[in-house]
Scaffold this motif. Structure first.
Motif, PDB file in Angstrom:
ATOM      1  N   PRO A  89      27.817   2.293   6.621  1.00 60.54           N
ATOM      2  CA  PRO A  89      26.654   2.872   5.918  1.00 60.54           C
ATOM      3  C   PRO A  89      26.978   3.356   4.507  1.00 60.54           C
ATOM      4  O   PRO A  89      26.076   3.440   3.665  1.00 60.54           O
ATOM      5  N   SER A  90      28.248   3.672   4.245  1.00 60.82           N
ATOM      6  CA  SER A  90      28.629   4.139   2.911  1.00 60.82           C
ATOM      7  C   SER A  90      28.667   3.011   1.882  1.00 60.82           C
ATOM      8  O   SER A  90      28.728   3.278   0.678  1.00 60.82           O
ATOM      9  N   ASP A  91      28.609   1.754   2.324  1.00 52.79           N
ATOM     10  CA  ASP A  91      28.609   0.628   1.390  1.00 52.79           C
ATOM     11  C   ASP A  91      27.286   0.629   0.621  1.00 52.79           C
ATOM     12  O   ASP A  91      26.210   0.781   1.214  1.00 52.79           O
ATOM     13  N   PRO A  92      27.314   0.472  -0.695  1.00 50.71           N
ATOM     14  CA  PRO A  92      26.068   0.550  -1.491  1.00 50.71           C
ATOM     15  C   PRO A  92      25.052  -0.538  -1.143  1.00 50.71           C
ATOM     16  O   PRO A  92      23.864  -0.388  -1.460  1.00 50.71           O
ATOM     17  N   ARG A  93      25.463  -1.605  -0.492  1.00 50.34           N
ATOM     18  CA  ARG A  93      24.541  -2.680  -0.146  1.00 50.34           C
ATOM     19  C   ARG A  93      23.981  -2.548   1.274  1.00 50.34           C
ATOM     20  O   ARG A  93      23.253  -3.415   1.746  1.00 50.34           O
ATOM     21  N   TYR A  94      24.344  -1.457   1.960  1.00 48.61           N
ATOM     22  CA  TYR A  94      23.977  -1.266   3.369  1.00 48.61           C
ATOM     23  C   TYR A  94      22.463  -1.265   3.561  1.00 48.61           C
ATOM     24  O   TYR A  94      21.957  -1.848   4.531  1.00 48.61           O
ATOM     25  N   GLN A  95      21.722  -0.620   2.660  1.00 49.01           N
ATOM     26  CA  GLN A  95      20.273  -0.520   2.832  1.00 49.01           C
ATOM     27  C   GLN A  95      19.575  -1.873   2.814  1.00 49.01           C
ATOM     28  O   GLN A  95      18.499  -2.035   3.382  1.00 49.01           O
ATOM     29  N   LYS A  96      20.227  -2.870   2.192  1.00 50.05           N
ATOM     30  CA  LYS A  96      19.598  -4.188   2.078  1.00 50.05           C
ATOM     31  C   LYS A  96      19.551  -4.918   3.409  1.00 50.05           C
ATOM     32  O   LYS A  96      18.659  -5.730   3.648  1.00 50.05           O
ATOM     33  N   PHE A  97      20.516  -4.630   4.309  1.00 50.19           N
ATOM     34  CA  PHE A  97      20.525  -5.319   5.603  1.00 50.19           C
ATOM     35  C   PHE A  97      20.335  -4.353   6.780  1.00 50.19           C
ATOM     36  O   PHE A  97      20.399  -4.767   7.937  1.00 50.19           O
ATOM     37  N   LYS A  98      20.050  -3.085   6.491  1.00 50.65           N
ATOM     38  CA  LYS A  98      19.900  -2.086   7.547  1.00 50.65           C
ATOM     39  C   LYS A  98      18.781  -2.457   8.517  1.00 50.65           C
ATOM     40  O   LYS A  98      18.872  -2.182   9.728  1.00 50.65           O
ATOM     41  N   HIS A  99      17.699  -3.079   8.005  1.00 49.30           N
ATOM     42  CA  HIS A  99      16.556  -3.410   8.864  1.00 49.30           C
ATOM     43  C   HIS A  99      16.892  -4.480   9.890  1.00 49.30           C
ATOM     44  O   HIS A  99      16.109  -4.697  10.847  1.00 49.30           O
ATOM     45  N   LEU A 100      18.025  -5.165   9.731  1.00 46.53           N
ATOM     46  CA  LEU A 100      18.437  -6.198  10.689  1.00 46.53           C
ATOM     47  C   LEU A 100      19.352  -5.632  11.770  1.00 46.53           C
ATOM     48  O   LEU A 100      19.903  -6.395  12.574  1.00 46.53           O
ATOM     49  N   LEU A 101      19.509  -4.318  11.775  1.00 49.56           N
ATOM     50  CA  LEU A 101      20.347  -3.655  12.771  1.00 49.56           C
ATOM     51  C   LEU A 101      19.459  -2.888  13.746  1.00 49.56           C
ATOM     52  O   LEU A 101      18.327  -2.521  13.438  1.00 49.56           O
ATOM     53  N   SER A 102      20.006  -2.634  14.918  1.00 53.21           N
ATOM     54  CA  SER A 102      19.296  -1.860  15.932  1.00 53.21           C
ATOM     55  C   SER A 102      20.273  -0.883  16.579  1.00 53.21           C
ATOM     56  O   SER A 102      21.496  -1.029  16.439  1.00 53.21           O
ATOM     57  N   ASP A 103      19.752   0.105  17.283  1.00 48.62           N
ATOM     58  CA  ASP A 103      20.619   1.066  17.956  1.00 48.62           C
ATOM     59  C   ASP A 103      21.467   0.356  19.008  1.00 48.62           C
ATOM     60  O   ASP A 103      20.944  -0.405  19.834  1.00 48.62           O
ATOM     61  N   GLY A 104      22.770   0.620  18.994  1.00 50.77           N
ATOM     62  CA  GLY A 104      23.677  -0.017  19.929  1.00 50.77           C
ATOM     63  C   GLY A 104      24.040   0.899  21.088  1.00 50.77           C
ATOM     64  O   GLY A 104      23.665   2.075  21.118  1.00 50.77           O
ATOM     65  N   TRP A 105      24.789   0.355  22.037  1.00 54.67           N
ATOM     66  CA  TRP A 105      25.194   1.154  23.195  1.00 54.67           C
ATOM     67  C   TRP A 105      26.501   1.904  22.946  1.00 54.67           C
ATOM     68  O   TRP A 105      26.879   2.772  23.731  1.00 54.67           O
TER      69      TRP A 105
END
Length: 627
Positions: A89-105
């Motif tokens: 999440p600290s990577d400056p480009r994280y927000q660009k692909f955050k929507h393709l992630l989901s809560d994990g186990w």
């Protein structure tokens, strides 16, 4: 006879884990020659001793390999760190692909759900696991209601009468379950599939013999295109075609055909788009027709009687090549084979002759202990995939339209490299799950993946080991009928290249009707040529006195092969031609990129040396996978 994969003399968790990863556990075809019946294959065969003498002395405890171990200890963790670092999440480009992630186990971690194919498999895995348990149990109930006559004498257990009864029992269940399975999966669209099956069956059994191969190929290739272009033949579109009304003229639909079509389309079962995974069924349709066509040449004599073979203990080669009996090519058996539930959606692919042989006689390769170990191995691969998706979001990054110029050459290369591993795992997992289901049901199909994607240095060998059942299908039904390969003369070489082009054009179109896949198929053929040419320019026999120099030379060629294979698969299954162009530009845009390329090639060189030694270790055990 005890299974070599059972390892009954071993004990302890380490030994058990080693047996789980034994080649014999993965597939007995890897340790038993295809021409040798499994029961007749002793641990020490003459062929094994000959192969073993051809192997070189072990290098695992040499100074050279201790250096390689050091490289592995540094390089492999660093590779994972690079992919993990750009996924934080600290990577400056994280927000660009955050929507393709989901809560994990895993606590505190999200999971990459950008790959729709794997996400669908993952979400439905619990339900498929229940089906894996339900289907064999339902067969047991069927067998109890329709039992096979039991013979009291052990010598009669595999008598022709019992074998015929077993075939009738199993094929009848498969055909009945196939109809139920189709309706549950595809709803009313099951009727479309049955129509295609009926037409194909009529082509094989109703046309004059000489027309069967050509019409079979034309019909099935046209079916591939029609399924794609017509999007599964929607009932609504068919109604509009017959009524001749425009698409929006629903008010004047006095006959109600369009509304009926819409209603039928709305009841498409669990998988409304049946055409997406029908390509694998097309291979079984062709297999049935051509196996039937070739069987007509042998109606006058039985190869089993002529060779005095035991039909209950045939080698795999005989199960595939020896035609089934004339009465076996019935529509019931055809339906049970083409829609065999465990292998219907993704395979692995088994030929019709092999299917019928295994229905008659329980394969000697099936043991409960081996199936259990195979299930454990599947679970470990599933865990590996989950860990990668929880910590390395390479798929989400590549699908978010990244600015590759913002990544370093090392990051670009490792993102691409791990992307290929995710592609490999997402294909491996369904294939192994459905093969596990088939093993639990009493049918032993080929294993589709021989080696990890990172354990390949040869383009030719990679193709033999990737989707192996499909490779074997292509050999039997396309490659060998077209004449195989030969480079003895210029004409032979040109014909061989043309054969490769035909095969891989079919492979690309079979996967999907897309330009990037056609380019991938042709690139694979182009990348075959340097390896073939190198084999003729540097034959092993001329280097027998300099084995180390020859090994180093082959390793350099292997590095080039790996780079070409990575490029071809990125084009075909990941980023496309434009994406590959951007990646290459990113690597070569400055001096640091060249430094990284040299470093990466050096690491590949070390890895390929280890791959060589893995294969030599197998040779010392009498195993030659040729891949």
């Amino acid at each position: 006879m005890a299974s070599r994969g059972d390892n009954g003399s071993r004990s302890g968790p380490i030994s058990f884990l080693a047996s789980v990863y034994d080649l014999d556990t993965l597939d007995t075809r890897f340790t038993t020659p295809s021409s040798v019946p499994y029961r007749a294959a002793a641990d020490k065969r003459e062929d094994d001793r000959v192969t073993g003498r051809r192997a070189e002395p072990s290098k695992w405890n040499t100074l050279e390999f201790y250096v390689y171990y050091l490289v592995f200890l540094v390089a492999v963790p660093y590779m994972f760190w690079i992919a993990y670092d750009v996924s934080r999440p600290s990577d400056p480009r994280y927000q660009k692909f955050k929507h393709l992630l989901s809560d994990g186990w895993i606590p505190g971690r999200k999971i990459d759900v950008s790959d729709a194919q794997y996400h669908t498999f993952r979400v439905n895995l619990p339900y498929m696991a229940l089906l894996l348990l339900f289907h064999p149990l339902l067969r047991r109930v069927w067998n109890a209601v329709y039992p096979v006559p039991q013979e009291t004498k052990p010598s009669k257990l595999n008598s022709p009468e019992v074998a015929e009864a077993r075939l009738h029992q199993r094929a009848s269940f498969d055909a009945a379950f196939a109809l139920l399975y189709l309706v549950v999966l595809h709803g009313f669209s099951a009727a479309k599939i049955l129509v295609i099956l009926a037409i194909n069956y009529k082509i094989a059994t109703g046309l004059p013999r000489k027309y069967v191969p050509a019409v079979t190929w034309v019909f099935n290739i046209c079916t591939l295109f029609a399924n794609e272009l017509c999007e599964g033949y929607k009932f609504r579109d068919t109604a509009l075609l017959f009524t001749g009304r425009p698409a929006l003229d629903l008010v004047t639909d006095t006959l109600g055909l369009v509304r009926l079509g819409e209603w039928l389309d709305s009841h498409g079962g669990l998988m409304g788009r049946w055409e997406i995974l029908f390509n694998i069924t097309v291979l079984r349709l062709i297999s049935f027709n051509l196996d039937y066509y070739w069987s007509l040449d042998r109606r006058s004599s039985s190869p089993i009687e002529k060779k005095q073979l035991d039909p209950a203990n045939l080698s795999e080669r005989d199960r595939i090549s020896i035609p089934a009996s004339p009465q076996d090519y019935s529509f019931r058996n055809y339906l049970g084979y083409t829609i065999y539930a465990p292998l219907y959606l993704t395979g692995p692919i088994i030929t019709f002759n092999d299917y019928i042989s295994q229905q008659r006689y329980q394969p000697a390769t099936l043991f409960p202990s081996r199936t259990l170990k195979y299930a454990i191995r599947f679970g470990l691969v599933l865990l590996a995939m989950e860990l990668v998706l929880h910590y390395d979001y390479v798929g989400a990054i590549s699908k978010s339209g990244p600015d590759w110029s913002s990544y370093t050459p090392a990051q670009i290369s490792l993102l691409s490299y791990f992307n290929l591993h995710i592609i490999w795992l997402k294909l491996l997992l369904p294939w192994r799950f459905f093969r596990l289901w088939s093993l639990a049901d009493g049918v032993d199909p080929p294993e589709n993946m021989v080696r990890c994607v990172s354990d390949n240095y040869s383009t030719l060998s990679f193709w033999r080991g990737w989707h192996r059942s499909y490779y074997r299908w292509l050999l039997r039904y396309i490659y060998i009928p077209l004449g195989g390969s030969s480079f003895r003369t210029g004409f032979d070489a040109a014909r061989t290249v043309l054969t490769y082009l035909v095969v891989f054009t079919f492979v690309a179109l079979w996967h999907d009707i897309k330009l990037n896949l056609l380019i991938w198929g042709w690139l694979v053929v182009v990348f075959f040529l340097p390896e073939i040419a190198a084999g003729y320019m540097f034959p092993r026999r001329k280097w027998e006195g300099r084995p180390t120099a020859y090994r180093m030379l082959c390793c350099v060629g292997g590095v080039g092969n790996v780079l070409m294979m990575i490029s071809a698969n990125l084009v075909g299954f990941a980023v496309g031609l434009d994406g590959l162009e951007n990646i290459v530009k990113g690597i070569f845009r400055d001096y640091s990129g060249l430094v990284f390329l040299v470093t990466a090639c050096s690491a590949l060189f070390v890895g390929i040396q280890v791959m060589f030694e893995i294969r030599q270790s197998e040779l010392r055990r009498g195993i030659d996978l040729k891949c």
